[in-house]
Write an enzyme that holds these catalytic residues in place. Structure first.
Site, PDB file in Angstrom:
ATOM      1  N   GLY A   2     -11.829  -3.302  -4.824  1.00  0.00           N
ATOM      2  CA  GLY A   2     -11.349  -4.683  -4.756  1.00  0.00           C
ATOM      3  C   GLY A   2      -9.968  -4.842  -5.362  1.00  0.00           C
ATOM      4  O   GLY A   2      -9.228  -3.874  -5.532  1.00  0.00           O
ATOM      5  N   GLN A  38     -17.604   5.549 -12.880  1.00  0.00           N
ATOM      6  CA  GLN A  38     -16.361   6.324 -12.874  1.00  0.00           C
ATOM      7  C   GLN A  38     -15.385   5.876 -13.961  1.00  0.00           C
ATOM      8  O   GLN A  38     -14.272   6.390 -14.044  1.00  0.00           O
ATOM      9  CB  GLN A  38     -15.699   6.282 -11.497  1.00  0.00           C
ATOM     10  CG  GLN A  38     -15.078   4.951 -11.099  1.00  0.00           C
ATOM     11  CD  GLN A  38     -14.595   4.974  -9.672  1.00  0.00           C
ATOM     12  OE1 GLN A  38     -15.390   4.906  -8.734  1.00  0.00           O
ATOM     13  NE2 GLN A  38     -13.288   5.068  -9.462  1.00  0.00           N
ATOM     14  N   GLU A  89      -1.479  -4.629  -0.404  1.00  0.00           N
ATOM     15  CA  GLU A  89      -0.956  -4.044   0.842  1.00  0.00           C
ATOM     16  C   GLU A  89      -1.386  -2.584   1.036  1.00  0.00           C
ATOM     17  O   GLU A  89      -1.562  -2.135   2.156  1.00  0.00           O
ATOM     18  CB  GLU A  89       0.568  -4.119   0.848  1.00  0.00           C
ATOM     19  CG  GLU A  89       1.144  -5.240   1.682  1.00  0.00           C
ATOM     20  CD  GLU A  89       0.617  -5.310   3.119  1.00  0.00           C
ATOM     21  OE1 GLU A  89       0.616  -4.302   3.834  1.00  0.00           O
ATOM     22  OE2 GLU A  89       0.197  -6.412   3.527  1.00  0.00           O
ATOM     23  N   GLY A  90      -1.544  -1.857  -0.063  1.00  0.00           N
ATOM     24  CA  GLY A  90      -1.964  -0.459   0.048  1.00  0.00           C
ATOM     25  C   GLY A  90      -3.343  -0.366   0.707  1.00  0.00           C
ATOM     26  O   GLY A  90      -3.556   0.426   1.638  1.00  0.00           O
ATOM     27  N   HIS A  91      -4.276  -1.196   0.247  1.00  0.00           N
ATOM     28  CA  HIS A  91      -5.615  -1.200   0.859  1.00  0.00           C
ATOM     29  C   HIS A  91      -5.527  -1.656   2.318  1.00  0.00           C
ATOM     30  O   HIS A  91      -6.205  -1.115   3.191  1.00  0.00           O
ATOM     31  CB  HIS A  91      -6.543  -2.175   0.123  1.00  0.00           C
ATOM     32  CG  HIS A  91      -6.841  -1.787  -1.290  1.00  0.00           C
ATOM     33  ND1 HIS A  91      -6.356  -2.475  -2.365  1.00  0.00           N
ATOM     34  CD2 HIS A  91      -7.584  -0.774  -1.793  1.00  0.00           C
ATOM     35  CE1 HIS A  91      -6.777  -1.908  -3.482  1.00  0.00           C
ATOM     36  NE2 HIS A  91      -7.518  -0.872  -3.170  1.00  0.00           N
ATOM     37  N   LEU A 132       1.899   0.721  -5.082  1.00  0.00           N
ATOM     38  CA  LEU A 132       0.974  -0.412  -5.168  1.00  0.00           C
ATOM     39  C   LEU A 132      -0.375   0.063  -5.707  1.00  0.00           C
ATOM     40  O   LEU A 132      -0.866   1.126  -5.357  1.00  0.00           O
ATOM     41  CB  LEU A 132       0.791  -1.046  -3.788  1.00  0.00           C
ATOM     42  CG  LEU A 132       2.051  -1.624  -3.149  1.00  0.00           C
ATOM     43  CD1 LEU A 132       1.698  -2.398  -1.885  1.00  0.00           C
ATOM     44  CD2 LEU A 132       2.811  -2.530  -4.117  1.00  0.00           C
ATOM     45  N   SER A 133      -0.950  -0.752  -6.578  1.00  0.00           N
ATOM     46  CA  SER A 133      -2.220  -0.410  -7.205  1.00  0.00           C
ATOM     47  C   SER A 133      -2.879  -1.702  -7.678  1.00  0.00           C
ATOM     48  O   SER A 133      -2.182  -2.661  -8.029  1.00  0.00           O
ATOM     49  CB  SER A 133      -1.955   0.493  -8.412  1.00  0.00           C
ATOM     50  OG  SER A 133      -3.059   0.477  -9.285  1.00  0.00           O
ATOM     51  N   SER A 134      -4.212  -1.706  -7.702  1.00  0.00           N
ATOM     52  CA  SER A 134      -4.915  -2.910  -8.174  1.00  0.00           C
ATOM     53  C   SER A 134      -4.531  -3.230  -9.605  1.00  0.00           C
ATOM     54  O   SER A 134      -4.465  -4.385 -10.011  1.00  0.00           O
ATOM     55  CB  SER A 134      -6.422  -2.695  -8.086  1.00  0.00           C
ATOM     56  OG  SER A 134      -6.771  -2.411  -6.756  1.00  0.00           O
ATOM     57  N   ARG A 135      -4.285  -2.185 -10.380  1.00  0.00           N
ATOM     58  CA  ARG A 135      -3.953  -2.390 -11.797  1.00  0.00           C
ATOM     59  C   ARG A 135      -2.604  -3.092 -11.985  1.00  0.00           C
ATOM     60  O   ARG A 135      -2.354  -3.655 -13.049  1.00  0.00           O
ATOM     61  CB  ARG A 135      -3.920  -1.047 -12.530  1.00  0.00           C
ATOM     62  CG  ARG A 135      -5.297  -0.488 -12.814  1.00  0.00           C
ATOM     63  CD  ARG A 135      -5.203   0.661 -13.795  1.00  0.00           C
ATOM     64  NE  ARG A 135      -6.496   1.041 -14.297  1.00  0.00           N
ATOM     65  CZ  ARG A 135      -7.324   1.886 -13.702  1.00  0.00           C
ATOM     66  NH1 ARG A 135      -6.968   2.431 -12.555  1.00  0.00           N
ATOM     67  NH2 ARG A 135      -8.497   2.174 -14.226  1.00  0.00           N
TER      68      ARG A 135
END
Ligand code: PAF
Length: 288
Positions: free
Chosen positions: A33, A63, A37-39, A187-190
């Site tokens: 989640g 994880q 844009e990466g996802h 890009l990353s969720s973090r």
């Protein structure tokens, strides 16, 4: 977009689709989640190769080896749903922990032939066991023919390929190139945990990696390239956790770069763990 919460609902939806489209190829994009844009590039890629695309959103507790990291992991389900609809995702699976692990977290073991030992494996013990456990479980919930993973998690991609081969799963694993902001920041969720200004500053990571590749044109020595990259972070708020220059197949550190090596990096910035990598390629660029 169909939304399901467990294996039974997911299998029912897929069977209904396959009844009308018997030769349909099912594509799968597992995520945690906080989509960006990466996802979406993974979903778009899946839409090109598949007839029906499933995305899962599950923040997998097994994880995370740091309880605070798990707690802080961004959760934006309503916004995620809108984004998935915008790229015509066909089915969103949003399972609870109980739906993924109905009998509790199982005993799980897999010999990844050393791929899990270095880099993330060293700094996040148990992480890849948790990733393999959940991905294998999610594969059994979705039964895809193709699954798509971002190349930003370079080691994860290699490990999922290995796990799929070891288990003999009939699933093609497709790696999708890193999606970057205009300034180069991966890009990353973090990234949602950083302010706009901080995201601007974080372009330093990609600049350092690119400088590493440029430097490697004249000096192939990994230690020298590592020192060059490291120098970018001297007297900054960035704290380098590791820089690793590894062979693409074995993930073992190499003494000299070549076209089958990747430069991987993890840095902490404002308490946020940021990961990135760049493949080493020979270019005509001059070393700086
Ligand atoms: O890359 C991720 O987001 C996660 O590790 C994955 C593959 C969805 C497993 O939880």
């Amino acid at each position: 977009m169909i939304i399901t919460k467990n294996e039974t609902e997911t299998h029912a939806a897929l069977e209904a689709f396959k009844l009308k489209n018997p030769n349909a190829i099912i594509g799968f994009v597992p995520t945690m989640g906080a989509l960006h844009e990466g996802h979406l590039s993974l979903i778009r890629e899946a839409k090109i190769h598949c007839d029906f695309v499933v995305c899962s959103i599950f923040v997998n507790p097994t994880q995370f080896n740091n309880a605070d990291d798990l707690k802080r992991y961004p959760r934006t389900i309503e916004a995620d749903q809108i984004l998935l609809e915008s790229v015509s995702c066909d089915l969103l699976l949003v399972p609870t922990v109980d739906a993924v692990y109905p009998c509790g977290v199982p005993d799980y073991d897999i010999d990844l032939e050393g791929l899990d030992q270095g880099m993330e494996g060293q700094f996040r013990p148990g992480h890849f066991k948790g990733v393999c456990m959940v991905v294998e479980r999610l594969f059994s919930m979705v039964l895809p023919q193709k699954a798509f993973f971002g190349a930003k998690d370079f080691q994860q991609l290699a490990i999922i390929r290995k796990m799929t081969a070891i288990r003999g799963l009939p699933i093609e694993i497709i790696g999708v190139t890193i999606k970057r902001a205009e300034n180069g920041f991966a890009l990353s969720s973090r990234n949602a945990l950083l302010s706009e200004e901080e995201r601007e500053n974080a372009q330093l990571i990609y600049r350092a990696l690119k400088a590493g590749v440029d430097f490697g044109q004249l000096n192939r020595n990994s230690a020298a390239i590592t020192a060059k990259i490291q120098s970018f972070f001297t007297d900054t708020d960035f704290e380098v956790e590791y820089i690793a220059i590894v062979d693409n197949d074995t993930l073992l550190a190499v003494n000299e770069v070549n076209e089958n090596t990747t430069i991987c990096i993890v840095v902490y910035y404002r308490n946020v763990r940021l990961i990135d990598n760049i493949p080493f390629v020979y270019t005509t660029a001059t070393a700086s």
